[in-house]
Design a protein around this motif. Structure first.
Motif, PDB file in Angstrom:
ATOM      1  N   ILE A 140       0.871  -1.169   0.000  1.00  0.00           N
ATOM      2  CA  ILE A 140       0.000   0.000   0.000  1.00  0.00           C
ATOM      3  C   ILE A 140       0.910   1.222   0.000  1.00  0.00           C
ATOM      4  CG2 ILE A 140      -1.813   1.252   1.228  1.00  0.00           C
ATOM      5  CD1 ILE A 140      -2.686  -1.452   0.118  1.00  0.00           C
ATOM      6  N   PRO A 158       0.376   4.961   0.008  1.00  0.00           N
ATOM      7  CA  PRO A 158      -0.607   6.038   0.074  1.00  0.00           C
ATOM      8  C   PRO A 158      -0.015   7.430  -0.002  1.00  0.00           C
ATOM      9  CG  PRO A 158      -0.151   5.269   2.267  1.00  0.00           C
ATOM     10  CD  PRO A 158       0.668   4.409   1.340  1.00  0.00           C
ATOM     11  N   GLU A 210      -0.778  -2.603  -4.556  1.00  0.00           N
ATOM     12  CA  GLU A 210      -2.238  -2.640  -4.642  1.00  0.00           C
ATOM     13  C   GLU A 210      -2.801  -1.279  -5.030  1.00  0.00           C
ATOM     14  OE1 GLU A 210      -5.684  -3.239  -1.387  1.00  0.00           O
ATOM     15  OE2 GLU A 210      -4.371  -4.982  -1.667  1.00  0.00           O
ATOM     16  N   TYR A 261       0.219  -3.482   6.247  1.00  0.00           N
ATOM     17  CA  TYR A 261      -0.853  -3.430   5.249  1.00  0.00           C
ATOM     18  C   TYR A 261      -2.117  -2.729   5.745  1.00  0.00           C
ATOM     19  CZ  TYR A 261      -4.310  -5.256   1.889  1.00  0.00           C
ATOM     20  OH  TYR A 261      -5.303  -5.373   0.953  1.00  0.00           O
ATOM     21  N   LYS A 309      -4.204   1.266   4.847  1.00  0.00           N
ATOM     22  CA  LYS A 309      -5.482   1.269   4.133  1.00  0.00           C
ATOM     23  C   LYS A 309      -6.549   2.001   4.932  1.00  0.00           C
ATOM     24  CE  LYS A 309      -6.960  -1.800   1.365  1.00  0.00           C
ATOM     25  NZ  LYS A 309      -7.507  -3.002   0.689  1.00  0.00           N
ATOM     26  N   ARG A 310      -6.566   1.762   6.241  1.00  0.00           N
ATOM     27  CA  ARG A 310      -7.597   2.393   7.063  1.00  0.00           C
ATOM     28  C   ARG A 310      -7.310   3.878   7.267  1.00  0.00           C
ATOM     29  NH1 ARG A 310      -7.153  -2.707   9.603  1.00  0.00           N
ATOM     30  NH2 ARG A 310      -5.947  -1.974  11.399  1.00  0.00           N
ATOM     31  N   LEU A 342      -8.611   3.842   2.200  1.00  0.00           N
ATOM     32  CA  LEU A 342      -8.370   3.135   0.945  1.00  0.00           C
ATOM     33  C   LEU A 342      -9.055   1.776   0.888  1.00  0.00           C
ATOM     34  CD1 LEU A 342      -4.549   3.895   0.589  1.00  0.00           C
ATOM     35  CD2 LEU A 342      -6.393   4.883  -0.775  1.00  0.00           C
ATOM     36  N   GLU A 343      -9.885   1.474   1.872  1.00  0.00           N
ATOM     37  CA  GLU A 343     -10.469   0.139   1.904  1.00  0.00           C
ATOM     38  C   GLU A 343     -11.210  -0.198   0.612  1.00  0.00           C
ATOM     39  OE1 GLU A 343     -10.463   1.425   6.280  1.00  0.00           O
ATOM     40  OE2 GLU A 343     -10.736   2.362   4.320  1.00  0.00           O
ATOM     41  N   GLN A 369     -10.539   1.087  -2.328  1.00  0.00           N
ATOM     42  CA  GLN A 369      -9.708   1.381  -3.503  1.00  0.00           C
ATOM     43  C   GLN A 369      -8.914   0.144  -3.888  1.00  0.00           C
ATOM     44  OE1 GLN A 369      -9.484   4.254  -5.180  1.00  0.00           O
ATOM     45  NE2 GLN A 369     -10.690   5.589  -3.884  1.00  0.00           N
ATOM     46  N   THR A 370      -9.474  -0.686  -4.754  1.00  0.00           N
ATOM     47  CA  THR A 370      -8.787  -1.898  -5.202  1.00  0.00           C
ATOM     48  C   THR A 370      -8.869  -1.993  -6.705  1.00  0.00           C
ATOM     49  OG1 THR A 370     -10.799  -3.201  -4.906  1.00  0.00           O
ATOM     50  CG2 THR A 370      -9.241  -3.140  -3.063  1.00  0.00           C
TER      51      THR A 370
END
Length: 470
Positions: free
Chosen positions: A31, A33, A160, A457, A461-462, A466-467, A469-470
């Motif tokens: 990830i 970000p 990712e 990871y 994401k949290r 970004l949860e 965003q895949t």
């Protein structure tokens, strides 16, 4: 040459435990970000230039070390602003780097570069002057293959999602192209408004005018300026953005009345604003950005404390971001008080704090993050993005803020080939720290596995929303 137990503790049982923890996180996706890769790389997917132009010339970590030992920026291929001569033979630049590779011993550059050279190009270090030409040819040959194009590296590294950092004045052309591309990679922008929130930025008044032209708003009025930000933030969000980024000199915030804001803007736009006026304007704009985040959900990132372009001669000849940004002390407790009093308990706000002042970790940042629900601590940044810097970060923040008031890891890099190296180092250091916690009976091993996975990871994401965003 890459030892499988690099960065793990020397004591054998703790090292074995660190290795078991790392086995659990090594295969996790990356990830990313926050960073400074270029969206055009992924949009056009063209091959990179030669080894020097890819790995030496744009890397301020490498350039500053070689300059500290007597090289000039011109020697290293950095273009001059006045058009005076600089080295354009990339083979010569690479040879100079290889001959001086020993200067990077025990620095993060050495660790990143060893990893990159071996895993991407099959060159087992340490690099020497004797192998300069051979290694140059080997890398150049590899760069000509499709396997070294940006999208291929994205997939090879297991990325990712990756966020770029983009000026509020950027037309976002390449992000628009990516949104309409069938490629499945996720490359999203990050809203960076410094050009119109920091009056010390070169060309600030022109930027304010350009901001108005882009948005169709009257940016010389307070209401118009805020409306322009809202429009541009919406443009970024439409292309996948989940965060803003603010590189202010300090963490100062303010909460002025509307009338005070209007008169402050007038002074700033007059071109004769005092240093105090400029700092107050930056401070108020941070609070305004927080207020907008309540509306649109963008996560704020604040990167204060860099005394930028410390060498005037280097700035005058080569421009900004050439290795002469130096850390300075930062006050967070008093500086953030106006913003936190206004919005610190609002569940809609998330503010991720970074620092170049390590003395603030335990004294200010960890206690603040342990109290205010809006705050998260960003990872060890820039000068401290190193094995020892990361370990100090965990040692100084964990007992007060815990793990879950931190934002995981981000690589913060301009160099796409180094992304995997940076994540590898961070995951190993975190596993080393957690292994020590387990052998000292502060954590159970199953807890350490869960924490390691979150640090590598889940937390990023949290923290960056970004949860989805895949």
């Amino acid at each position: 040459m890459l030892h499988p137990d690099r960065f793990f503790p020397a004591e054998q049982s703790t090292r074995s435990l660190a290795r078991r923890l790392f086995d659990q996180v090594e295969p996790l996706p990356l990830i990313c970000p926050h960073g400074h890769t270029e969206p055009v790389w992924f949009a056009k997917n063209e091959g990179f230039q030669d080894p020097a132009q890819l790995m030496i010339v744009p890397d301020h970590y490498i350039v500053r070390m070689l300059v500290s030992q007597g090289a000039t920026h011109a020697d290293l291929g950095v273009p001059t602003k006045d058009g005076s001569p600089y080295e354009t033979d990339s083979r010569v630049i690479w040879r100079r780097f290889a001959e001086n590779y020993h200067l990077f011993r025990s620095t993060p550059v050495r660790h990143w570069m060893d990893f990159t050279l071996e895993t991407l190009f099959g060159i087992e270090g340490p690099l020497t002057g004797d192998q300069a030409d051979e290694s140059y040819n080997q890398i150049a040959d590899a760069l000509s293959s499709d396997a070294m194009r940006p999208r291929s590296l994205y997939e090879r590294f297991g990325i990712e999602i990756i966020a770029t950092t983009d000026s509020c004045l950027d037309p976002l052309t390449h992000h628009m192209s990516l949104k309409n591309d069938p490629w499945q990679g996720r490359v999203v922008p990050t809203y960076r408004p410094d050009q119109v929130t920091n009056p010390d930025t070169d060309g600030f008044l022109d930027h304010i005018a350009q901001f108005g032209e882009i948005t169709g708003e009257e940016t010389h009025s307070w209401d118009g300026l805020l409306a322009a930000h809202r429009k541009r933030r919406a443009d970024f969000i439409a292309l996948g953005a989940t965060a803003t980024d603010h590189g202010h000199p300090s963490a100062q915030t303010a909460d002025l009345t509307r009338h005070e804001c209007e008169t402050l803007l007038a002074r700033v736009l007059s071109g004769s604003a005092s240093a105090q006026d400029k700092e107050l304007f930056r401070a108020q704009m941070l609070t305004e950005m927080a207020r907008m985040s309540l509306e649109d959900g963008l996560v704020m990132q604040l990167h204060p404390g860099s005394r930028r372009n410390h060498s005037t001669p280097v700035f005058d000849r080569y421009g900004p971001d050439k290795g002469f940004d130096i850390p300075g002390p930062t006050d967070f407790v008093s500086a953030l008080s106006p913003l936190l009093n206004a919005y610190g308990h609002d569940p809609r706000l998330r503010l991720i704090l970074f620092t170049l002042d390590e003395t603030a970790y335990a004294r200010e940042l960890a206690p603040l993050a342990a109290a205010y629900p809006c705050l998260r601590l960003g990872p060890a940044w820039w000068f401290f993005d190193s094995p020892d810097g990361m370990m100090r970060y965990r040692e100084l923040t964990t007992e007060t803020a815990g793990y879950y008031n931190t934002a995981g890891f981000n690589d913060d890099t301009r160099a796409l080939p180094s992304i995997a190296a940076r994540h590898d180092m961070a995951r190993r250091i975190d596993c080393a720290f957690l292994a020590k916690q387990v052998v000292e009976h502060r954590l159970n091993e199953d807890e350490a596995i869960e924490v390691a996975q979150d640090l590598a990871y889940g937390l990023a994401k949290r923290a960056y929303n970004l949860e989805g965003q895949t």
